[in-house]
Write a protein that holds these residues in place. Structure first.
Motif: not given
Length: 830
Positions: A118-139
């Motif tokens: 939702d564009p209204e949520l862009e740039g807003q602080d959002v607290v999200a709970t979830g799962i890491v669903a891919s291999l982390p990519r180290q840069g």
């Protein structure tokens, strides 16, 4: 196949071919939509088309003598009237197939777009709970990963986030900070609570450029963003889900722990689990130069070969049991076992889009054989393409779809007819035949796919044929099996690494040959059509005199005609590089590049990612002058990539003595007010700074090279990052500033664009090169209003994409000209 009336592809002239092509055509047509229709329209199209197809099937089953699934037969041959009616019926059914495919793709696209942030949520602080669903990519500047959102809150109230988002995690909260990776260990399958800053998918849009927004859309990623460190992220569970991703990560760690050579370990990880990020950028460049990059990605070749080997093993074991043979014939067990192995390998490799395409193709072939339908190879290939397009409509926009299906199709049509009694006898003859078949396959793939390779990538590996003669058997028959077997028996990775090192040595020698790669400009449509026809003719089993016709037909693709401005005129491309500046100015015989955009990370920059591909596609082999306006990273971040690629004849700059960029080789001199020259009837002049102004500059912005260009089709003022005081200095000495196109100073910062300066330049077009949701607040709303007060609506690169002023004709915004429904919607002012 013999026409026995079963539903499916009829022989030549049958309706099945047309229906399959109509389905592909319907999907391809939907992908051209600039904006989606209401979802109900797609639903009605799909339901109506399926109802028509159901009615057609009922007619065929209930009245087999009437026009039906057969396109020809006894009934159709009795009268011209019946044949015409049958042809009309086939056409109507084809239309229904096309409508069903169009509606189905549109419905799925509507659902996917509805999941975006939702564009209204862009740039807003959002607290999200979830799962890491891919291999982390180290840069070098942090970690990147996919996050599956389970719950989200803003100010304590639930909000809806996309199911999957792409995240970066840095040690600091600033998404631009080049810092080490997070202090805590991030692993696949963990459940975390993060505070996030998100934005809708948005990428640069340039002619012939990579479509980042399509890449995000196809993978179902509805937002991108970064993890904030305040409040601190909280690990909630170590193994909350994603068992396959956890296994993949364990394998990757084990490979790098076992194999000391990072390059070899990266290739083994890529082949075993599809982790292409493990391969370093320099190694990818080598693989592309030598034409073997398809071998180190999980492609159809690997999945198919693994399925064939596994199927052969299943068949061998199956024949050892009479009970199993009675339950299911060994050939069927071999096919289904191969399919199961293909699915398992594709899942282990990350279930990427190329692997999915191959699995669906194998499943289609196995299913047809299981149903007792022995269709010709091309018919099965077309059916598989229909299945892939139905499951993943956006695959049609990927080069891999066309390269894989066309490669198999060319092998089918180029196969010479086998004369009765001509099968090789004896093991020596069979080995010679196998070797000859392998060479023929490599020839067909190299020559037949050369036109597509040039169309998609504007480059062709000249040494690719020789490189693949060793690379294909070594990677598919040795390295890949060792990479997979090492999961069970890790010492085998050591043997695999030795094989990779041998291959890399061979490729390194080939890749550094001066003629290793042929680079060509993007070809016009007529040259594309001629090149594709030439590639097919060259590999068909035709008389040699006809096959040689393919060579002249392919020549326009190798050296396509490139349109250049006429004498006295110039072409301007304000390149979309995000938060930064880069522009191309092309006259009849010269090219000037003004600034080189930002450095996006420690690994990549605008020169490598945006400018070099654009220059290749335009057929620009030489930069006559590279202007580096000042030392700020968003202006010179991509300069090293441009210079090291070769072809830069001269550099003008305002860099301080000792700047590393000045030690890279091309002749260079400082820019200075009063320097001017004429290229092909177009005048170029630096109007700022003079020597005293450059010496007195306390910040790099104060030394910015300001360039004015004037030709028969208009004038342009490129201002870099000058501020109000520098604008006043220009006005004070009466510099010639009036220009039709103005690059708004300092990306629209509130420190620039005074009313007096705007009045003196009197532009018709004001260009703002700034990033989407710029962290600097560019362009400032007050500056936008200031230009509007002069009757000028600024054109912003984040809403326009690349802006092109042609030598003749109307200017265009690339984001509008190439608009597709998955692109981030432009708003007013763009």
């Amino acid at each position: 196949m013999e026409d026995r009336g079963e539903p499916g592809f009829a022989p030549a002239g049958g309706g099945g071919w047309w229906w399959a092509l109509a389905g592909l055509g319907g999907t391809a047509l939907q992908l051209q939509q600039a904006a989606l229709w209401p979802r109900a329209v797609y639903g009605a199209m799909t339901v109506g088309a399926l109802a028509l197809l159901g009615r057609a099937a009922w007619v065929r089953l209930a009245r087999p003598g009437r026009p039906g699934w057969q396109a020809s037969g006894a009934a159709g041959a009795r009268s011209n009237g019946r044949a015409a009616a049958n042809a009309l019926w086939i056409g109507l059914v084809a239309l229904a197939f096309g409508a069903a495919a169009f509606g189905g793709a549109g419905w799925r696209a509507s659902e996917r777009l509805a999941e975006r942030l939702d564009p209204e949520l862009e740039g807003q602080d959002v607290v999200a709970t979830g799962i890491v669903a891919s291999l982390p990519r180290q840069g070098a500047n942090g970690l990147g990963f996919v996050f599956e959102v389970e719950q989200a809150l803003r100010d304590g109230a639930p909000v809806r986030l996309p199911p999957r988002v792409s995240l970066a995690w840095y040690r600091g909260a600033d998404d631009s900070a080049w810092r080490a990776s997070p202090a805590q260990t991030l692993r696949a399958g963990q459940r975390w609570r993060f505070t996030l800053r998100l934005k809708q998918p948005h990428g640069s849009v340039n002619p012939h450029g990579f479509d980042y927004e399509l890449w995000m859309f196809e993978r179902g990623l509805g937002a991108s963003g970064y993890v904030r460190d305040v409040p601190p992220p909280l690990l909630l569970a170590e193994a909350a889900g994603e068992p396959v991703e956890r296994l993949r990560e364990a394998v990757r760690q084990a490979v790098f722990a076992r194999v000391a050579d990072p390059a070899a370990a990266g290739v083994l990880a890529a082949l075993a689990i599809g982790d292409q990020a493990s391969i370093e950028r320099d190694d990818w460049d080598l693989f592309r130069r030598t034409g073997v990059s398809h071998l180190v990605a999980i492609s159809g070749l690997h999945v198919t070969m693994f399925a064939w080997l596994a199927g052969a093993a299943v068949g061998w074991a199956w024949r050892r049991s009479s009970r199993l043979m009675l339950w299911l014939p060994a050939p069927a067990a071999r096919r289904w076992g191969g399919l199961a192995a293909a699915i398992g390998y594709a899942v282990l490799a990350g279930w990427g889009v190329p692997a999915q395409r191959t699995v669906w193709m194998i499943a289609c072939v196995v299913g047809l054989r299981g149903a007792g339908l022995r269709w010709p190879g091309p018919a099965m290939l077309l059916a598989a393409a229909v299945v892939v397009a139905a499951l993943d409509p956006w695959a049609l926009l990927q080069p891999g779809f066309w390269l894989s299906f066309v490669a198999v199709g060319l092998l089918f049509v180029s196969e010479p007819a086998l004369r009765p009694g001509s099968r090789p006898q004896g093991w020596r003859a069979r080995w010679r035949a196998a070797l000859g078949g392998g060479l023929r396959t490599q020839f067909v793939a190299s020559i037949g796919l050369a036109p597509l390779t040039l169309i998609f990538f504007q480059q062709l590996s000249i040494v690719g044929f020789v490189a693949n003669l060793l690379a294909i058997p070594l990677v598919t028959l040795v390295v890949t099996p060792l990479a997979l077997a090492g999961i069970v028996l890790p010492p085998l990775w050591t043997l695999g690494a030795a094989s990779v090192q041998m291959l890399m040595a061979w490729l390194g020698w080939l890749g550094h040959l001066p003629f290793a790669v042929w680079i060509a400009a993007a070809a016009p449509p007529w040259a594309v059509a001629a090149g594709l026809l030439g590639g097919v003719l060259a590999v068909l089993p035709l008389p040699p005199r006809l096959r040689w016709l393919g060579l002249p037909l392919m020549l326009p693709l190798l050296a396509p005609p490139v349109e250049r401005p006429p004498e006295g005129r110039f072409e301007l491309v304000a390149v979309d590089v995000g938060q930064g500046t880069a522009a191309l100015l092309r006259t009849r015989r010269h090219l000037l590049v003004y600034d080189a955009g930002p450095r996006y990370s420690a690994e990549t920059d605008a020169g490598e990612r945006v400018l070099l591909p654009l220059l290749r596609a335009r057929g620009e082999g030489r930069i006559d002058m590279l202007v580096l306006s000042h030392r700020d990273g968003d202006h010179v971040g991509g300069a090293r990539s441009l210079i090291e690629a070769g072809g830069v004849a001269e550099i003008r700059h305002s860099l301080e003595p000792g700047n590393p960029l000045l030690e890279l080789g091309p002749p260079q001199r400082p820019c200075e007010a009063g320097q001017s020259w004429n290229w092909d009837g177009v005048r170029f002049e630096f109007v700022y700074p003079n020597a005293a102004e450059r010496a007195a500059a306390r910040k790099p912005n104060g030394a910015s090279c300001v360039l004015r260009v004037a030709g028969a089709n208009g004038s342009v003022l490129l201002t870099a990052d000058i501020e109000a005081a520098h604008e006043a200095a220009l006005l004070g000495r009466g510099a010639a500033l009036q220009s039709e196109v103005l690059f708004v100073p300092h990306h629209g910062s509130k420190t620039s664009s005074t009313p007096e300066f705007i009045a003196a330049v009197a532009p018709r077009v004001a260009l703002v090169q700034a990033g989407y949701r710029s962290r600097y607040g560019h362009p400032a709303p007050s500056v936008i209003q200031r230009y509007r007060a002069f009757g000028i609506e600024p054109i912003r690169s984040d809403r326009c994409g690349a802006w092109t002023l042609p030598a003749e004709g109307a200017p265009r915004c690339e984001r509008q000209a190439a608009r597709r429904y998955w692109h981030h919607a432009a708003t007013a002012g763009g």
